[in-house]
Write a protein that holds these residues in place. Sequence first.
Motif, PDB file in Angstrom:
ATOM      1  N   PRO A  52       0.835  -1.213   0.000  1.00  0.00           N
ATOM      2  CA  PRO A  52       0.000   0.000   0.000  1.00  0.00           C
ATOM      3  C   PRO A  52       0.866   1.257   0.000  1.00  0.00           C
ATOM      4  CG  PRO A  52       0.006  -1.031   2.166  1.00  0.00           C
ATOM      5  CD  PRO A  52       0.687  -1.994   1.244  1.00  0.00           C
ATOM      6  N   ARG A  53       0.319   2.328  -0.509  1.00  0.00           N
ATOM      7  CA  ARG A  53       1.035   3.591  -0.518  1.00  0.00           C
ATOM      8  C   ARG A  53       1.250   4.093   0.912  1.00  0.00           C
ATOM      9  NH1 ARG A  53       3.655   4.509  -5.237  1.00  0.00           N
ATOM     10  NH2 ARG A  53       2.302   4.116  -7.012  1.00  0.00           N
TER      11      ARG A  53
ATOM     12  N   GLU B 146     -14.504  15.476  -2.176  1.00  0.00           N
ATOM     13  CA  GLU B 146     -14.763  14.600  -3.323  1.00  0.00           C
ATOM     14  C   GLU B 146     -13.485  14.336  -4.106  1.00  0.00           C
ATOM     15  OE1 GLU B 146     -17.432  12.876  -4.205  1.00  0.00           O
ATOM     16  OE2 GLU B 146     -18.280  13.555  -2.302  1.00  0.00           O
ATOM     17  N   LEU B 147     -12.640  15.371  -4.227  1.00  0.00           N
ATOM     18  CA  LEU B 147     -11.372  15.195  -4.936  1.00  0.00           C
ATOM     19  C   LEU B 147     -10.464  14.245  -4.159  1.00  0.00           C
ATOM     20  CD1 LEU B 147      -9.554  15.910  -7.278  1.00  0.00           C
ATOM     21  CD2 LEU B 147      -8.840  17.968  -6.052  1.00  0.00           C
ATOM     22  N   LEU B 148     -10.438  14.365  -2.838  1.00  0.00           N
ATOM     23  CA  LEU B 148      -9.637  13.458  -2.024  1.00  0.00           C
ATOM     24  C   LEU B 148     -10.146  12.018  -2.144  1.00  0.00           C
ATOM     25  CD1 LEU B 148      -9.089  15.530   1.249  1.00  0.00           C
ATOM     26  CD2 LEU B 148      -7.352  14.861  -0.428  1.00  0.00           C
ATOM     27  N   LYS B 149     -11.465  11.859  -2.230  1.00  0.00           N
ATOM     28  CA  LYS B 149     -12.042  10.518  -2.375  1.00  0.00           C
ATOM     29  C   LYS B 149     -11.604   9.876  -3.682  1.00  0.00           C
ATOM     30  CE  LYS B 149     -16.481   8.087  -2.390  1.00  0.00           C
ATOM     31  NZ  LYS B 149     -17.956   8.247  -2.303  1.00  0.00           N
ATOM     32  N   ILE B 150     -11.638  10.656  -4.762  1.00  0.00           N
ATOM     33  CA  ILE B 150     -11.198  10.127  -6.059  1.00  0.00           C
ATOM     34  C   ILE B 150      -9.704   9.817  -6.015  1.00  0.00           C
ATOM     35  CG2 ILE B 150     -10.954  10.656  -8.514  1.00  0.00           C
ATOM     36  CD1 ILE B 150     -13.421  12.459  -8.245  1.00  0.00           C
ATOM     37  N   ARG B 151      -8.940  10.682  -5.371  1.00  0.00           N
ATOM     38  CA  ARG B 151      -7.487  10.474  -5.293  1.00  0.00           C
ATOM     39  C   ARG B 151      -7.145   9.151  -4.608  1.00  0.00           C
ATOM     40  NH1 ARG B 151      -2.494  12.170  -5.557  1.00  0.00           N
ATOM     41  NH2 ARG B 151      -1.068  11.563  -3.897  1.00  0.00           N
ATOM     42  N   ASN B 152      -7.912   8.775  -3.607  1.00  0.00           N
ATOM     43  CA  ASN B 152      -7.623   7.550  -2.857  1.00  0.00           C
ATOM     44  C   ASN B 152      -8.133   6.292  -3.545  1.00  0.00           C
ATOM     45  OD1 ASN B 152      -6.276   8.791  -0.681  1.00  0.00           O
ATOM     46  ND2 ASN B 152      -8.219   9.374   0.253  1.00  0.00           N
ATOM     47  N   SER B 153      -8.700   6.401  -4.735  1.00  0.00           N
ATOM     48  CA  SER B 153      -9.185   5.228  -5.459  1.00  0.00           C
ATOM     49  C   SER B 153      -8.001   4.419  -5.997  1.00  0.00           C
ATOM     50  CB  SER B 153     -10.100   5.650  -6.607  1.00  0.00           C
ATOM     51  OG  SER B 153      -9.372   6.359  -7.597  1.00  0.00           O
ATOM     52  N   PRO B 154      -8.176   3.107  -6.213  1.00  0.00           N
ATOM     53  CA  PRO B 154      -7.068   2.271  -6.713  1.00  0.00           C
ATOM     54  C   PRO B 154      -6.487   2.749  -8.035  1.00  0.00           C
ATOM     55  CG  PRO B 154      -8.842   0.888  -5.875  1.00  0.00           C
ATOM     56  CD  PRO B 154      -9.375   2.286  -5.895  1.00  0.00           C
ATOM     57  N   SER B 155      -7.312   3.285  -8.920  1.00  0.00           N
ATOM     58  CA  SER B 155      -6.808   3.715 -10.228  1.00  0.00           C
ATOM     59  C   SER B 155      -5.828   4.880 -10.105  1.00  0.00           C
ATOM     60  CB  SER B 155      -7.979   4.108 -11.141  1.00  0.00           C
ATOM     61  OG  SER B 155      -8.713   2.968 -11.520  1.00  0.00           O
ATOM     62  N   ILE B 156      -6.002   5.726  -9.087  1.00  0.00           N
ATOM     63  CA  ILE B 156      -5.085   6.847  -8.890  1.00  0.00           C
ATOM     64  C   ILE B 156      -3.860   6.402  -8.110  1.00  0.00           C
ATOM     65  CG2 ILE B 156      -4.838   9.156  -7.925  1.00  0.00           C
ATOM     66  CD1 ILE B 156      -6.665   8.983 -10.383  1.00  0.00           C
ATOM     67  N   MET B 157      -4.063   5.581  -7.094  1.00  0.00           N
ATOM     68  CA  MET B 157      -2.947   5.147  -6.259  1.00  0.00           C
ATOM     69  C   MET B 157      -2.024   4.167  -6.987  1.00  0.00           C
ATOM     70  SD  MET B 157      -2.844   6.568  -3.194  1.00  0.00           S
ATOM     71  CE  MET B 157      -3.165   8.111  -4.056  1.00  0.00           C
ATOM     72  N   ARG B 158      -2.608   3.318  -7.883  1.00  0.00           N
ATOM     73  CA  ARG B 158      -1.804   2.264  -8.521  1.00  0.00           C
ATOM     74  C   ARG B 158      -1.916   2.237 -10.038  1.00  0.00           C
ATOM     75  NH1 ARG B 158       2.211   0.639  -5.360  1.00  0.00           N
ATOM     76  NH2 ARG B 158       1.494   0.426  -3.236  1.00  0.00           N
ATOM     77  N   GLY B 159      -2.789   3.044 -10.608  1.00  0.00           N
ATOM     78  CA  GLY B 159      -3.101   2.916 -12.022  1.00  0.00           C
ATOM     79  C   GLY B 159      -2.006   3.414 -12.951  1.00  0.00           C
ATOM     80  N   SER B 160      -2.055   2.920 -14.179  1.00  0.00           N
ATOM     81  CA  SER B 160      -1.136   3.388 -15.224  1.00  0.00           C
ATOM     82  C   SER B 160      -1.519   4.803 -15.637  1.00  0.00           C
ATOM     83  CB  SER B 160      -1.195   2.446 -16.425  1.00  0.00           C
ATOM     84  OG  SER B 160      -2.522   2.404 -16.949  1.00  0.00           O
ATOM     85  N   PHE B 161      -0.599   5.453 -16.328  1.00  0.00           N
ATOM     86  CA  PHE B 161      -0.795   6.859 -16.716  1.00  0.00           C
ATOM     87  C   PHE B 161      -0.547   7.019 -18.207  1.00  0.00           C
ATOM     88  CE2 PHE B 161       1.291  10.922 -17.658  1.00  0.00           C
ATOM     89  CZ  PHE B 161       0.292  11.814 -17.298  1.00  0.00           C
TER      90      PHE B 161
END
Length: 567
Positions: free
Chosen positions: A142-143, A461-476
């Motif tokens: 985990p981050r 709401e922005l913090l909630k999206i930031r903590n989603s798996p796609s942001i924490m671990r997703g490709s860019f």
Amino acid sequence: MEGNKLELSEKPSADPPATYKAIPEADMEEDAVTRPKSLVKPNAASPEADGADEKMLPKEEVADAKISPNEKQNGDAKLDIGDLKTAFVGLTKEELMKYANDPFWVRLRWFLFITFWILWGLMLLGAVMIILAAPKCNPPPPRTWWEKGPLVELKDDASEETIKKVKELGVTGVIISWPENAYSEFSEDHELIKSFKQFKEKEINVVVELEPSASPLVWFNKSESRDPLFSEFYIWRQPKEASNGGEPTPPNNWLSVRNVSSWKYSPNRKEFYYAPMDKPHLNFYNPRVVEKFSEVIKKFLNYGAGGIRLKGAPYLLVDPNFEDEPIKIPNPTGDGFKEHSFYTHPKTKNVMQLGPLLKQWRFIVKNMTENGPFMVAEHLSNIEAYKVNSSFVVDLPLQSHLLNKPSVNITDVVHVLNTTFNADNITWPLWKVNASSEWDLVTYLLPGTPLVMLESENNKELLKIRNSPSIMRGSFSSHLLNNKTVFAFTRVTAGNPGILVALNPSDNRTVVDFPAHIKGLSEDVTVQLFSANYSEPNVAVSVKHDAHSVPISPKSAIVMSYVPPSK
């Protein structure tokens, strides 16, 4: 009879020639049908003429008969019956039962039974061993709290009001600049040290910013007087040969940012000492100096700091050969090269020996904290100087030279992102931006940690999206759309909704067909969030929208989610 051949001879008869009467053809056909067949036709006068002796062999014993003429005897012929073949139909039940209790067959059956289960067990054991020995595909760790972020910078203000504001922002850590000399004596009664505990009670971690190169005056005085313990604590050099009426000349052309020599002369020691910031600079080639700062780090960590950030790290070391800086810009006036900007600075900034030095202090931070961050305050202009064996020795390299500008060219943004993630191989930088709403959306959702200001607005709401798996671990993946007027990027990881972020920094409204430009995007998207200046009446949060026609207002950003196609 010879072998299986029956020899038939036709002998002349003494009886008078027989006469016959023609039989009607119809009677002959009826007789042929009703008369039994025989392999050899018997004599008409024989008692077996009625066909009673004509028996067929069993079906399995039918043999092929072959008549072969005998050329030596007139009228003789041989009948070759061939070998009689009998098919094996197996043993009967009664015959098999005779062997059921035979000791040989009993032992054989038990041997095969036991052998089967032993082999089956061995194969099962082998399969288990292969599974256990196979390399594990562990999920990524985990981050950490400093990777999740956001972080906020403070000077030395740690009042209760500040702590309350920091908590409202939803940050995971604060960076506090230590206001005094890092080597000075202090205790846990220090007001700033007391605040560490207050932050921790609010589940906020503290990163302390320290300046390693500045030192107590007493150390310098001892070094200047050539005290054996402190003589090499600073960088001392003999002057060049006397010139200009006998005045000492600095040992090389090193200049400070104030366009004056980085060297200052000591009449007591009769040598120049290095002082690029107008203060004596410690000599970190000296192991005793390195150990002194190691003790400082340990002291702050023992008092509750969760990480360390260094100020002035690019300038900690200088060229050990003290060579002149190379010229970058020729002087147009011909008055000599007297400006700092005229030179490149490989001799006084980001020297390659910096990596091993920083690694020693990083080791202390990692061992005394739960994987706390070891950071530097400046932007990394020479990435290789901060690596040891191709691995970074600092966390969260700062990226502050682009996104914090008042006006940003999105073509430059894409170039910097590609350089950061691809060329420099920085996977998780620290992004510092201005406080505009649309850039906050971009910064929070890029790979990395946002560094926000205390005056920023809280956006749950922005913090909630930031903590989603796609942001924490997703490709860019970044894209320039609509003739390079819109900047967009995607973040996606397996098993989770993808995140699509789009920014329109121009003064004109635009409509974007995302699937036409971005591979793997679904036909519709769900709006998650948009910036304060987004004004499209037909677009609402949590409502699906056609991905082929998404409107974006001028100087605004929008965040959408989508379902990635299954592979």
